[in-house]
Design an enzyme around this catalytic site. Structure first.
Site, PDB file in Angstrom:
ATOM      1  CB  ALA A 127      -0.913  -0.005   1.222  1.00  0.00           C
ATOM      2  CG  ASP A 176      10.612   3.824   2.536  1.00  0.00           C
ATOM      3  OD1 ASP A 176      10.250   5.015   2.505  1.00  0.00           O
ATOM      4  OD2 ASP A 176      10.583   3.079   1.541  1.00  0.00           O
TER       5      ASP A 176
HETATM    6  C1  GLA Z   1       9.808   4.815  -1.885  1.00  0.00           C
HETATM    7  C2  GLA Z   1      11.268   4.549  -1.551  1.00  0.00           C
HETATM    8  C3  GLA Z   1      11.857   5.696  -0.744  1.00  0.00           C
HETATM    9  C4  GLA Z   1      11.584   7.033  -1.419  1.00  0.00           C
HETATM   10  C5  GLA Z   1      10.124   7.167  -1.810  1.00  0.00           C
HETATM   11  C6  GLA Z   1       9.843   8.411  -2.607  1.00  0.00           C
HETATM   12  O1  GLA Z   1       9.044   4.813  -0.707  1.00  0.00           O
HETATM   13  O2  GLA Z   1      11.373   3.350  -0.822  1.00  0.00           O
HETATM   14  O3  GLA Z   1      13.236   5.473  -0.562  1.00  0.00           O
HETATM   15  O4  GLA Z   1      12.421   7.195  -2.536  1.00  0.00           O
HETATM   16  O5  GLA Z   1       9.681   6.043  -2.559  1.00  0.00           O
HETATM   17  O6  GLA Z   1      10.021   9.545  -1.841  1.00  0.00           O
END
Ligand code: GLA
Length: 386
Positions: A127, A176
């Protein structure tokens, strides 16, 4: 939370016999307030941990074999570190064994390091709420304790990112795992993705009478097969053309001066990154100086830039943003990598029902399947629970 911990303990006992695990650890999913597709450009992000967690119950088993179970599968994956390199493991288990193999290679030991580990979670899968980072981070903190490694939070986040990049094969940035490990209740994590310096910035939504809705469009996204890698490549090309390593170091003046050397698409990709970094810095300033009510327009500007310049939004994500704003949201934007997944909307608390209803109605008018909508609770990051 108690239930998830109990589920992890019960699942562990069921898969591995009656004896108790050595401990139970957990790590949350994340949403991003603002700062999208800036992390791999060395820029700024402002994510927070959500109140959905992945929980692992684990025990050293005295051998060099790993046994990994999950609430989603009946079978236990039995493997050694060598199997990770062979690439023959079920995909879900590579998140666990990938983290183990990286930590093990970085700090070799003569002692047998095998673990029995059972995973359960209430982070929605696929998600865009970083269920994979939650799993990597929970395993990283568990092994850090079980193996007495003494790694810092930043180092553990880097292990999760390396697992994505080198083992899972997704070229993601550090956002993340940083949010999942470093998150704090009622706060966002202000992260400089080049220095990895982190500051906790209080949100104060409740005192300001605000709520942040997360709308899961239930449109499945996938970094490996969609345009994530292409976006990253465009950013690298733009930086190279500008003669710098990372777009973080470019200003709009630099970009405009180089316009003749960049095709229109690459120019727009870089413009998103440069303006997004500025929006993150401005959001932090506003949170500190003027309070959370003032950040709405920046969220919406971020979405528009991701829609028009970076082109990672979808009809459903745009519909969430438009419907929320029409129903009175202060700001709204997609969150995460894009191409589906979730959007967030900042609203005055009394408007929760009105905005929720407006989004549901807009989805049904357009024939989209029903979204899942919930109030985000910015939460604490990874920890040992038991
Ligand atoms: C995903 C990637 C992150 C980041 C975002 C965009 O969630 O895992 O490292 O690049 O996209 O901001």
């Amino acid at each position: 939370m108690t239930t998830l911990i109990e589920k992890a303990q019960a699942g562990f006992a069921q898969r591995f016999g009656d004896s108790a695990p050595d401990g139970v650890w957990s790590a949350p999913g994340r949403a991003n307030l603002i700062g999208e597709h800036t992390d791999y450009n060395g820029g700024f992000v402002l994510p927070f941990a959500i109140d959905r967690r992945t929980v692992v119950a684990a025990r050293l088993n005295g051998s060099s074999t790993y046994r990994v179970g999950s609430h989603m599968f009946d079978d236990v994956v039995t493997a050694t570190i060598a199997d990770v390199a062979a690439g023959s493991l079920p995909r879900w288990s590579t998140y666990v064994l990938g983290v183990a193999s990286i930590l093990d290679a970085d700090s070799p030991s003569d002692r047998p390091r095998g673990v029995d580990l059972f995973v359960t979670s209430d982070v929605p899968l696929g998600a865009g709420l970083s269920s994979s980072a939650a799993l990597e981070s929970a395993v990283a903190v568990a092994l850090n304790d079980l193996w007495h490694l003494g790694r810092t939070e930043t180092e553990l986040a880097q292990v999760g990112q390396r697992t994505e990049n080198t083992i899972v094969g997704a070229p993601t940035g550090i956002m993340d795992q940083s949010a999942s490990i470093k998150g704090r209740a009622d706060s966002v994590i202000f992260l400089d993705c080049r220095s990895l310096e982190t500051e906790v910035v209080p949100l104060g939504f409740a005192e300001a009478g605000l709520a942040l809705l997360i709308v899961d469009t239930r449109e499945e996204h996938s970094h490996a097969t969609n345009g994530y890698a292409a976006r990253r490549a465009s950013c690298e090309l733009a930086a190279k053309t500008l003669g710098i390593d990372l777009l973080r170091d470019a200003t709009m003046t630099d970009l405009i001066a180089a316009k003749g050397k960049l095709d229109d698409e690459t120019f727009r990709r870089a413009r998103h990154v440069i303006t997004e970094d500025a929006r993150v810095l401005e959001t932090v300033r506003l949170l500190r100086d003027e309070g959370p009510k003032s950040i709405g327009p920046l969220l919406t500007e971020s979405h528009n830039s991701l829609r028009d310049d970076f082109e990672v939004t979808t009809d459903r994500l745009n519909t969430v943003v438009e419907a929320s704003l029409s129903a009175g949201a202060l700001g709204a934007r997609m969150t995460g990598g894009g191409f589906g997944g979730c959007a967030i909307a900042l609203i005055e608390e009394p408007e929760i029902d009105a905005v929720t209803d407006a989004v549901r109605l807009a989805f049904s008018d357009k024939g989209f399947s029903e979204p899942t909508i919930f109030v985000a609770v910015p939460s604490d990051g990874a920890r040992r629970d038991v």
